[in-house]
Enzyme design. Structure first.
Site, PDB file in Angstrom:
ATOM      1  N   GLU A   1       8.033  48.151  44.087  1.00 48.87           N
ATOM      2  CA  GLU A   1       7.655  47.077  43.143  1.00 48.87           C
ATOM      3  C   GLU A   1       6.845  47.665  41.999  1.00 48.87           C
ATOM      4  O   GLU A   1       6.995  47.275  40.846  1.00 48.87           O
ATOM      5  CB  GLU A   1       6.837  45.993  43.866  1.00 48.87           C
ATOM      6  CG  GLU A   1       6.497  44.775  42.991  1.00 48.87           C
ATOM      7  CD  GLU A   1       5.183  44.869  42.235  1.00 48.87           C
ATOM      8  OE1 GLU A   1       4.901  43.964  41.427  1.00 48.87           O
ATOM      9  OE2 GLU A   1       4.429  45.845  42.425  1.00 48.87           O
ATOM     10  N   GLU A   2       5.987  48.610  42.353  1.00 45.14           N
ATOM     11  CA  GLU A   2       5.062  49.148  41.353  1.00 45.14           C
ATOM     12  C   GLU A   2       5.782  49.989  40.288  1.00 45.14           C
ATOM     13  O   GLU A   2       5.214  50.315  39.252  1.00 45.14           O
ATOM     14  CB  GLU A   2       3.960  49.984  42.037  1.00 45.14           C
ATOM     15  CG  GLU A   2       3.095  49.193  43.028  1.00 45.14           C
ATOM     16  CD  GLU A   2       2.153  48.177  42.373  1.00 45.14           C
ATOM     17  OE1 GLU A   2       2.210  48.008  41.137  1.00 45.14           O
ATOM     18  OE2 GLU A   2       1.378  47.535  43.114  1.00 45.14           O
TER      19      GLU A   2
ATOM     20  N   HIS B   1      -5.159  48.671  41.431  1.00 50.82           N
ATOM     21  CA  HIS B   1      -4.461  49.923  41.122  1.00 50.82           C
ATOM     22  C   HIS B   1      -5.394  51.129  41.101  1.00 50.82           C
ATOM     23  O   HIS B   1      -5.151  52.097  40.376  1.00 50.82           O
ATOM     24  CB  HIS B   1      -3.691  49.811  39.795  1.00 50.82           C
ATOM     25  CG  HIS B   1      -2.428  49.009  39.950  1.00 50.82           C
ATOM     26  ND1 HIS B   1      -1.527  48.835  38.929  1.00 50.82           N
ATOM     27  CD2 HIS B   1      -1.913  48.339  41.015  1.00 50.82           C
ATOM     28  CE1 HIS B   1      -0.520  48.092  39.365  1.00 50.82           C
ATOM     29  NE2 HIS B   1      -0.734  47.765  40.620  1.00 50.82           N
TER      30      HIS B   1
ATOM     31  N   ASP C   1      -2.699  31.027  55.627  1.00 46.92           N
ATOM     32  CA  ASP C   1      -2.400  29.701  56.193  1.00 46.92           C
ATOM     33  C   ASP C   1      -1.484  28.901  55.265  1.00 46.92           C
ATOM     34  O   ASP C   1      -0.585  28.190  55.721  1.00 46.92           O
ATOM     35  CB  ASP C   1      -3.703  28.927  56.434  1.00 46.92           C
ATOM     36  CG  ASP C   1      -4.515  29.495  57.597  1.00 46.92           C
ATOM     37  OD1 ASP C   1      -3.940  30.227  58.433  1.00 46.92           O
ATOM     38  OD2 ASP C   1      -5.731  29.214  57.657  1.00 46.92           O
TER      39      ASP C   1
HETATM   40  N1  TRP Z   1       1.794  43.882  41.604  1.00 51.62           N
HETATM   41  C1  TRP Z   1       1.470  43.188  40.386  1.00 51.62           C
HETATM   42  C2  TRP Z   1       1.310  44.239  39.315  1.00 51.62           C
HETATM   43  O1  TRP Z   1       0.911  45.326  39.630  1.00 51.62           O
HETATM   44  C3  TRP Z   1       0.202  42.410  40.510  1.00 51.62           C
HETATM   45  C4  TRP Z   1       0.182  41.278  39.592  1.00 51.62           C
HETATM   46  C5  TRP Z   1      -0.351  41.228  38.372  1.00 51.62           C
HETATM   47  C6  TRP Z   1       0.729  40.024  39.859  1.00 51.62           C
HETATM   48  N2  TRP Z   1      -0.172  40.014  37.834  1.00 51.62           N
HETATM   49  C7  TRP Z   1       0.500  39.250  38.729  1.00 51.62           C
HETATM   50  C8  TRP Z   1       1.405  39.486  40.940  1.00 51.62           C
HETATM   51  C9  TRP Z   1       0.919  37.924  38.675  1.00 51.62           C
HETATM   52  C10 TRP Z   1       1.822  38.180  40.882  1.00 51.62           C
HETATM   53  C11 TRP Z   1       1.597  37.410  39.739  1.00 51.62           C
HETATM   54  O2  TRP Z   1       1.595  43.974  38.158  1.00 51.62           O
HETATM   55 ZN    ZN Z   2       1.395  44.097  43.582  1.00 49.43          ZN
END
Ligand code: TRP
Ligand code: ZN
Ligand code: CA
Length: 442
Positions: free
Chosen positions: A175-176, A291, A310
């Site tokens: 994802e990153e 990060h 929950d």
């Molecule tokens: N993993 C996302 C990122 O590194 C974290 C994030 C930032 C995020 N803004 C968001 C996740 C809004 C959900 C909604 O960018």
């Molecule tokens: Zn994330």
């Protein structure tokens, strides 16, 4: 639900839905149509034990520590995280699959876990990205979402839940690096499979140390289930605005799948007004370790993690165990439409909005057509995409008047939202009539 968005939904139908009754909403002068199938209300979710969610975070931290301090794509800590989660799910009775892909010259992995049973044409998915950035263990981002989804899946197994819909859980890789794993999953799903996904729920950062309570403003039905849970706790929520499209739900949203999710904030600063609602520290980031190397098990707010876990379980239970749509909800047109004698087909439209996923396998179609010779009439239900379901054929020896009947249609391959039509054609000369009213009951 935005009830005001349903102009054709009659006051009578609304009153009946609100009263939870299932009697006919047809005008009193007509014979009462058969009662639609009785609704089942959603089962209540169990409380998700915070200690269990935190135990998963401790495990992910240990995995990072043993593998150079991170769980990033292409690093040993990622695959170890995946194998760890998979083993728990396998032991709990899930059908798991690892999906491999390549990104930036390294192999990445998604983990997909199906809970056997439920309607395979209506899939409720919940997911989280399991990879961290390379600078740290990624315990809030996104051990938190990964652990919450894992513990909810294990709770499904403990309950031996038998949902109406099919349940699928997912942990995404890379994802990153730009939502790589979830994009890969969605891009490799045939269109027919995509259309079976009623909704995708995303959990990315749900234990931020200076938390906010943010709900994604996407599919209205999913959003409502999540918001209602927090409202029940007396916890205010806000709409997520720190970067729409910045997590894996965007991969699903881009292909038209209804999405929703929760978020407790990343690098953005908490305002004084937000501190009034939620406590915490104004002028400080929701997650100061976002990060970075300090995103460890110390970087978690237990209350936020508990509430969000929950809420996650509540949404999974509510969306998978209830009826396809709120029970007995009817959409009706009472506009008269004349049917030309031995002429062209006419239609009457009912518009359905704000629903999640497909129509049910037992969509009830209540028809009230006044006519002096019903054998002249061919009647179809036409779904929003134009597919027609024959309700009644013409017949030279069907000599009665009027068509007042309730038909059941398997509409489970049709998205619920959109303009549904009743199409009526009179195919023989002399007798005439009109559509008096008709309604869909989900
Ligand atoms: N993993 C996302 C990122 O590194 C974290 C994030 C930032 C995020 N803004 C968001 C996740 C809004 C959900 C909604 O960018
Ligand atoms: Zn994330
Ligand atoms: Ca006729």
């Amino acid at each position: 639900m935005k009830f005001s968005a349903f102009p054709r939904r009659t006051a009578a139908a609304a009153a009946i839905a609100l009263a939870g009754l299932l009697a006919s909403a047809a005008p009193a002068a007509t014979a009462a149509p058969a009662a639609p199938a009785a609704p089942t209300s959603a089962l209540a979710a169990p409380d998700i034990p915070l200690a269990n969610v935190k135990a998963h975070l401790t495990q992910l931290q240990s995995i990072a520590t043993a593998n150079g301090g991170n769980r990033a794509h292409g690093r040993a800590g990622y695959k170890a995280s995946l194998d760890h989660v998979k083993a728990k799910l396998d032991a709990a009775g899930f059908t798991t699959a690892i999906q491999q892909f390549t990104s930036s010259g390294a192999t990445g992995y998604n983990l997909i876990a199906d809970w056997p049973g439920g309607d395979a044409n209506q899939i409720v998915m919940a997911g989280a990205h399991l990879d961290s950035v390379s600078s740290g263990a990624g315990i809030n981002d996104n051990g938190s979402g990964s652990a919450g989804v894992l513990e909810t899946a294990l709770a499904v197994s403990r309950a031996q839940l038998q949902p109406t819909k099919h349940l699928r859980f997912a942990w995404w890789g890379a994802e990153e690096l730009g939502l790589v794993g979830s994009k890969y999953y969605v891009n490799n799903l045939p269109a027919a499979e995509r259309s079976k996904i009623s909704g995708y729920l995303n959990f990315d950062m749900i234990g931020s140390p200076n938390p906010g309570y943010f709900v994604y403003d996407d599919d209205p039905a999913i959003e409502k289930v999540l918001k209602d849970y927090f409202a029940g706790l007396g916890v205010a929520t806000e709409i997520e605005t720190e970067g729409d499209g910045r997590s894996d739900h965007a991969s699903f949203k881009n292909v038209g799948i209804p999405v929703g999710g929760l978020f407790t904030g990343a690098g953005r600063t908490k305002t004084a007004a937000q501190v009034q609602k939620w406590g915490g520290t104004a002028g400080q980031a929701f997650d100061r370790c976002y990060h970075s190397s300090c995103d460890t098990t110390a970087n978690i707010n237990d209350t936020a993690l508990d509430r969000n876990s929950d809420a996650l379980a509540h949404a999974v239970w509510t969306l998978s165990t209830g009826t396809t749509v709120p029970p007995g909800e009817a959409y009706e047109s009472t506009t008269d439409v004349a049917i030309p004698d031995n002429g062209a087909a006419v239609t009457s439209t009912v518009t359905v909005t704000g629903r999640t996923g497909n129509a049910p396998a037992t969509l009830s179609v209540g028809v009230d057509i006044r006519h002096t010779w019903r054998g002249d009439l061919v009647v179809d239900l036409v779904a929003p995409d134009g597919s027609a379901y024959r309700l009644k054929n013409s017949s030279s020896n069907d000599s009665a008047d009027n068509v007042v009947a309730t038909y059941t249609v398997n509409a489970s391959s049709e998205p619920a939202n959109g303009a549904w039509k009743l199409r009526v054609q009179d195919v023989a000369a002399q007798d005439t009539g009109y559509i008096n009213s008709w309604k869909l009951t989900f």
